[in-house]
Design an enzyme around this catalytic site. Structure first.
Site, PDB file in Angstrom:
ATOM      1  N   GLU A  42       0.880  -1.165   0.000  1.00 20.54           N
ATOM      2  CA  GLU A  42       0.000   0.000   0.000  1.00 20.54           C
ATOM      3  C   GLU A  42       0.919   1.217   0.000  1.00 20.54           C
ATOM      4  O   GLU A  42       1.832   1.292   0.824  1.00 20.54           O
ATOM      5  CB  GLU A  42      -0.872   0.034   1.265  1.00 20.54           C
ATOM      6  CG  GLU A  42      -1.825   1.223   1.223  1.00 20.54           C
ATOM      7  CD  GLU A  42      -2.557   1.489   2.543  1.00 20.54           C
ATOM      8  OE1 GLU A  42      -2.199   0.898   3.570  1.00 20.54           O
ATOM      9  OE2 GLU A  42      -3.490   2.318   2.511  1.00 20.54           O
ATOM     10  N   ARG A 268       5.557 -12.793   9.421  1.00 20.01           N
ATOM     11  CA  ARG A 268       6.278 -11.577   9.068  1.00 20.01           C
ATOM     12  C   ARG A 268       7.601 -11.525   9.818  1.00 20.01           C
ATOM     13  O   ARG A 268       7.805 -12.197  10.812  1.00 20.01           O
ATOM     14  CB  ARG A 268       5.430 -10.360   9.367  1.00 20.01           C
ATOM     15  CG  ARG A 268       5.148 -10.151  10.851  1.00 20.01           C
ATOM     16  CD  ARG A 268       4.095  -9.084  11.085  1.00 20.01           C
ATOM     17  NE  ARG A 268       4.397  -7.898  10.306  1.00 20.01           N
ATOM     18  CZ  ARG A 268       3.465  -7.093   9.801  1.00 20.01           C
ATOM     19  NH1 ARG A 268       2.204  -7.350   9.996  1.00 20.01           N
ATOM     20  NH2 ARG A 268       3.815  -6.031   9.108  1.00 20.01           N
ATOM     21  N   LYS A 278       4.721   0.165   9.919  1.00 20.62           N
ATOM     22  CA  LYS A 278       4.713   1.423   9.178  1.00 20.62           C
ATOM     23  C   LYS A 278       4.147   2.557  10.015  1.00 20.62           C
ATOM     24  O   LYS A 278       4.598   3.690   9.948  1.00 20.62           O
ATOM     25  CB  LYS A 278       3.862   1.268   7.917  1.00 20.62           C
ATOM     26  CG  LYS A 278       4.702   1.096   6.657  1.00 20.62           C
ATOM     27  CD  LYS A 278       3.850   1.354   5.434  1.00 20.62           C
ATOM     28  CE  LYS A 278       3.737   0.119   4.596  1.00 20.62           C
ATOM     29  NZ  LYS A 278       2.843   0.278   3.452  1.00 20.62           N
TER      30      LYS A 278
END
Length: 561
Positions: A42, A268, A278
Site C-alpha cells: 500500500e 512476518r 509502518k
RNA sequence: UGGGGCGUAGCCAAGUGGCCUAAGGCACCGGCUUUUGAUGCCGGCAUUCGGAGGUUCGAAUCCUCCCGCCCCAGCCA
C-alpha cells in the site's frame, strides 16, 4: 549461502520452505503449469526490511518456477496514500534487485470492475447497503465469544439496495452514512464473516483516480478479485490475514472471476532492536526523532541504502532466515553478519582517524614526504594498490594510545614500539600535555629500516595502528550509529518512543581521512581499516564531507581487555 | 465449549515413520594464521524435537490429552 568469490554473480541458494513445497506439489499435480505471484504494497509509507522478505519471497519464487511476479500498488484508501510513496516503492524494489517489467498494476485500475461485481453481489442477494453507523456496526458485530446481530437493514430488496448503492457511488451521501456489506453470517466464529464491509464512502482525492470515485472498496473486497484479474496463482501474505482467507475464498466463489487464486500465509519478519510497523515508523518521522524515512538508522530499504548496506546483503539475509509460519524475532546480528560478509570481500580498504591525536616523528626529516604503497584489498591476491603520503606529522586514533597500558593492550604507549600500517615502526618517546593535562601530541621516533612495515632484523611488534598524514589529511564529519531502540523488543514497551536510544547517532567532527577519499562516490562503501565500513552520505558536499558508519568491524572484547 | 495459527539448541530454521545417536546459518567457546585485536582456517556447541500417554519392530514425524505463545471485535492494509 556461500559467496566466497563474487557475490553479485552467485546464484543465491534458497532453503526449502513450505510455500515452495506447495508450489512444487501444485505443479506436479497439474493444478498450474506456471505460477504468478505479486508484491502488493500500500503506498502509504516507505518499504522496510519486512517488506524485503515479502519481495524476495514473491520474486524469487516466480523466478525459480519460471513464472511472473507483479508489482501491485494496493491503493484502496486515498486518505493515506501518496504519489511520493509510489515513487519510493518503485525505487526501493528496483534497488533491491528485482524487476517487474511491464507487470505494474494498481488496485485502482480495477475500481470499475470491482464496482460492477459489487452490483452483481447485490443482485444475487449476497450484499446489502447498511445505514448503521460505524459504532452501531461494531455493536451489532458481537464479541469474540458472543455472536453478532443482524442489521435491521439486512433485508432490503435488491432494487432498493441497487438504488442506494448507486446513490452512494454518485455522491449522494456523506462519509460514513452508508456502507455496502456482504451478507454472510452474523454468528460466525470468524469475525471477518459477520457481514464484512465491502465499500465505504470516502469523499477524498485519490492519487490516481482523483475525484472520480467517492466510494472505495475495502482491502477484503479488492484483494482477491485483483489477484483473480491478474491471474495470480499464489497470493502470499502474512499471518494476520489467515482469518481473512475464508472471506477471500467466499468472494472468489461468489463472484464470476477469470481465475481462482489461493492465499497462503507466512510469518512476518521481526528484528531485535527494531520496529517494523509502518505506523510506528511514520511516527518516528513525523515526530522528528529521525531525519526522515531514509535516516540511516531506519530499518527502511532507503535507510539501509543510505547507511551503505548492500542490496545483496539484504537479499542474503532474507534467504538465510527462511520462511515459516512461526512467530519469530530474528537477532539483528544476523543481518549485520551478512553486511560484514559481503563488505569484507567487496569494500576497498582506506585509512581514517576518527578521534585524532597528533604524532610528531622527531627523527623524520623536516619537509620530507614519502608516497607509500598500500593494498586496497589485502585478502585479494589481484588487488589494486594506492599511494599514501607519509610525513613527519601524523594523526593516529586517540584510543590507540594509552599512557598506562594494561597487560592486553598492545598498541602505542610510552616506550612502546608499534607498526604504522604500510609505513614504519615508531616508538613513543614523550607525551606533550596542555595546561589542562590533556594529551596534545606524542613525540615519537621511527626506524628508517622498517619502511613498508617489516624490520630487517626480524624483530616483531605487537600492534599495528592506522594513521593519516597531518599535512595531507582531508577533514570530515563522521556519523557513528547505534541501535535506534535500546531494548531487544521495543514494541513490548508501553510506549515504544520511550525506548528510543538517545545515543543512536554520534556526529564526530574534525575526523581525518586519507586524501584519496576525496573522490568517494555515494553508496560505494569502503572499509576504514580497523574501524569498520563507511560510505559517503548523500548530504555531503565537496567542502563538507560526511561519512556514515555502515557497520563496525567485529571486536573481540575478550582479547582486548 | 468463539474462531484461526504456532511450539526442533541463545536466535532463525531444515526435517513429512527407519540412512535422525536431528541439516545449515547467526551467536557463543577453543586452537592456528595474520602488517586490520578484522578476515581466513580447524574444532566444539540438541542422545533430543513444548509435556504426558498411546500406536508401531521402529516416531521430531501417526493418535489422544494437557501446557505455553501469537492473531482477530477498523467503514486500515
Amino acid at each position: 549461502m556461500s559467496l566466497k568469490s563474487q557475490p553479485d554473480e552467485i546464484i543465491e541458494d534458497k532453503s526449502p520452505n513450505f510455500i515452495r513445497s506447495i508450489i512444487t506439489e501444485d505443479i506436479r499435480e497439474g493444478r498450474h503449469s506456471s505460477i504468478t505471484t505479486r508484491f502488493p504494497p500500500e503506498p502509504n509509507g516507505y518499504l522496510h526490511i519486512g517488506h524485503a522478505k515479502s519481495i524476495c519471497l514473491n520474486f524469487n519464487l516466480a523466478q525459480d518456477f519460471e513464472g511472473k511476479c507483479h508489482l501491485r500498488f494496493d491503493d484502496t484508501n486515498p486518505i493515506k496514500e501518496e504519489q511520493e510513496f509510489i515513487d519510493a516503492i518503485r525505487e526501493d524494489v528496483t534497488w533491491l534487485g528485482f524487476n517487474w517489467g511491464i507487470h505494474e498494476f494498481f488496485t485502482s485500475d480495477y475500481f470499475e470492475k470491482l464496482y460492477l461485481w459489487a452490483e452483481d453481489l447485490i443482485i444475487a442477494e449476497k450484499a446489502y447497503v447498511d445505514d448503521l453507523s460505524a459504532d452501531e456496526i461494531r455493536e451489532y458485530r458481537g464479541t469474540l465469544t458472543e455472536p453478532g446481530r443482524k442489521s435491521p437493514y439486512r433485508n432490503r430488496s435488491i432494487e432498493e439496495n441497487l438504488e442506494l448503492f448507486r446513490n452512494m457511488q454518485s455522491g449522494k451521501f456523506k462519509n460514513g452514512a452508508k456502507v455496502l456489506r456482504a451478507k454472510i453470517n452474523m454468528s460466525s466464529g470468524n469475525l471477518n464473516l459477520r457481514d464484512p464491509v465491502l465499500y465505504r464512502i470516502l469523499h477524498s482525492e485519490h492519487p490516481r483516480t482523483g475525484s472520480q470515485w467517492c466510494i472505495y472498496p475495502t482491502y477484503d473486497f479488492a484483494h482477491g478479485q485483483s489477484d483473480a484479474i491478474e491471474r495470480i496463482t499464489h497470493s502470499i501474505c502474512t499471518l494476520e490475514f489467515e482469518d481473512h482467507r475464508p472471506l477471500y475464498d467466499w468472494l472468489v466463489d461468489n463472484i464470476q472471476l477469470p481465475s481462482k487464486p489461493k492465499q497462503f500465509e507466512f510469518s512476518r519478519l521481526n528484528l531485535t532492536h527494531t520496529i517494523l510497523s509502518k505506523r510506528q515508523l511514520k511516527r518516528l518521522v513525523s515526530e522528528g526523532l529521525v531525519s526522515g524515512w531514509d535516516d540511516p538508522r531506519m530499518p527502511t530499504i532507503s535507510g539501509y541504502r543510505r547507511r551503505g548496506y548492500p542490496a545483496y546483503a539484504i537479499r542474503d539475509f532474507i534467504n538465510r532466515i527462511g520462511v515459516s509460519k512461526s512467530n519469530s524475532i530474528v537477532e539483528i546480528q544476523s543481518l549485520e553478519a551478512c553486511v560484514r560478509e559481503y563488505l569484507n570481500q567487496k569494500a576497498l580498504r582506506r585509512m581514517a582517524v576518527l578521534r585524532p591525536i597528533k604524532v610528531i616523528i622527531d627523527n623524520y626529516p623536516q619537509n620530507q614526504v614519502e608516497e607509500l604503497r598500500a593494498i586496497d584489498k589485502p585478502n585479494d591476491p589481484n588487488s589494486s594498490t594506492r599511494m599514501i603520503p607519509f610525513g613527519r606529522e601524523l594523526y593516529i586514533e586517540r584510543e590507540d594510545f594509552l599512557e598506562e597500558p594494561t597487560k592486553k593492550f598492545f598498541r602505542l604507549a610510552p616506550g612502546r614500539e608499534v607498526r604504522l600500517r604500510f609505513a614504519y615502526f615508531i616508538t613513543c618517546q614523550k607525551i606533550i600535555k596542555d595546561s589542562n593535562g590533556e594529551i596534545k601530541e606524542l613525540r615519537c621516533t621511527y626506524d628508517p629500516e622498517t619502511k613498508g612495515g617489516n624490520a630487517p632484523d626480524g624483530r616483531k611488534v605487537k600492534g599495528t595502528i592506522h594513521w593519516v598524514s597531518a599535512e595531507h589529511a582531508i577533514e570530515a564529519e563522521i556519523h557513528q550509529y547505534d541501535y535506534l531502540f535500546k531494548s531487544e523488543n521495543p514494541s513490548e514497551n508501553e510506549n515504544f518512543l520511550d525506548d528510543v536510544n538517545p545515543n543512536s547517532l554520534k556526529k564526530l567532527l574534525g575526523c581525518k581521512l586519507e586524501p584519496c577519499l576525496k573522490d568517494s562516490a555515494i553508496s560505494a562503501t569502503v572499509q576504514f581499516e580497523r574501524l569498520g565500513y563507511y560510505c559517503l552520505d548523500k548530504a555531503a558536499t565537496a567542502d563538507h564531507i560526511i561519512f556514515n558508519q555502515t557497520i563496525g568491524l567485529r571486536e573481540n572484547m575478550k582479547k582486548k581487555t
